[in-house]
Scaffold this motif. Sequence first.
Motif, PDB file in Angstrom:
ATOM      1  N   THR A  20       0.857  -1.190   0.000  1.00 20.85           N
ATOM      2  CA  THR A  20       0.000   0.000   0.000  1.00 20.85           C
ATOM      3  C   THR A  20       0.888   1.234   0.000  1.00 20.85           C
ATOM      4  OG1 THR A  20      -0.120  -0.020   2.398  1.00 20.85           O
ATOM      5  CG2 THR A  20      -1.895  -1.137   1.214  1.00 20.85           C
ATOM      6  N   PRO A  24       0.997   5.565   0.630  1.00 15.98           N
ATOM      7  CA  PRO A  24       0.241   6.643   1.283  1.00 15.98           C
ATOM      8  C   PRO A  24      -0.421   7.529   0.236  1.00 15.98           C
ATOM      9  CG  PRO A  24       2.591   7.082   1.376  1.00 15.98           C
ATOM     10  CD  PRO A  24       2.432   5.695   0.814  1.00 15.98           C
ATOM     11  N   ASP A  25      -1.492   8.166   0.647  1.00 21.25           N
ATOM     12  CA  ASP A  25      -2.186   9.081  -0.259  1.00 21.25           C
ATOM     13  C   ASP A  25      -1.282  10.267  -0.570  1.00 21.25           C
ATOM     14  OD1 ASP A  25      -4.451   7.516  -0.336  1.00 21.25           O
ATOM     15  OD2 ASP A  25      -5.362   8.532   1.382  1.00 21.25           O
ATOM     16  N   PRO A  26      -1.265  10.717  -1.819  1.00 19.82           N
ATOM     17  CA  PRO A  26      -0.433  11.878  -2.138  1.00 19.82           C
ATOM     18  C   PRO A  26      -1.016  13.129  -1.491  1.00 19.82           C
ATOM     19  CG  PRO A  26      -1.771  11.256  -4.026  1.00 19.82           C
ATOM     20  CD  PRO A  26      -1.963  10.190  -2.987  1.00 19.82           C
ATOM     21  N   PRO A  27      -0.165  14.097  -1.195  1.00 23.68           N
ATOM     22  CA  PRO A  27      -0.691  15.334  -0.589  1.00 23.68           C
ATOM     23  C   PRO A  27      -1.585  16.057  -1.585  1.00 23.68           C
ATOM     24  CG  PRO A  27       1.622  15.595  -1.159  1.00 23.68           C
ATOM     25  CD  PRO A  27       1.275  14.151  -1.391  1.00 23.68           C
ATOM     26  N   THR A  28      -2.545  16.772  -1.043  1.00 30.89           N
ATOM     27  CA  THR A  28      -3.460  17.512  -1.913  1.00 30.89           C
ATOM     28  C   THR A  28      -2.721  18.673  -2.567  1.00 30.89           C
ATOM     29  OG1 THR A  28      -4.148  18.866  -0.065  1.00 30.89           O
ATOM     30  CG2 THR A  28      -5.461  16.900  -0.532  1.00 30.89           C
ATOM     31  N   GLN A  29      -3.101  18.990  -3.771  1.00 31.03           N
ATOM     32  CA  GLN A  29      -2.468  20.089  -4.509  1.00 31.03           C
ATOM     33  C   GLN A  29      -3.131  21.396  -4.080  1.00 31.03           C
ATOM     34  OE1 GLN A  29       0.117  19.845  -6.490  1.00 31.03           O
ATOM     35  NE2 GLN A  29       0.212  17.633  -6.313  1.00 31.03           N
TER      36      GLN A  29
END
Length: 60
Positions: free
Chosen positions: A42, A44-49
């Motif tokens: 898995t 991690p979710d990418p940071p929001t732009q």
Amino acid sequence: MSRLLAALLTCVAAATLATGAAFGVVAALDATPEQQNVPLVTFPDPPTQGPSGTPDPDAG
């Protein structure tokens, strides 16, 4: 004539055996429980732009 009859019976027996084996394999696969679809890796979710505090090196 007896060789022709023996060949015919051999073909019929082989076809019956192959059909039975195919149905047996399908029945065995249907009898096994379904495996869980759990990913091995898995990320991690990418940071929001959004607006960042650092300037873009290409904008300049």
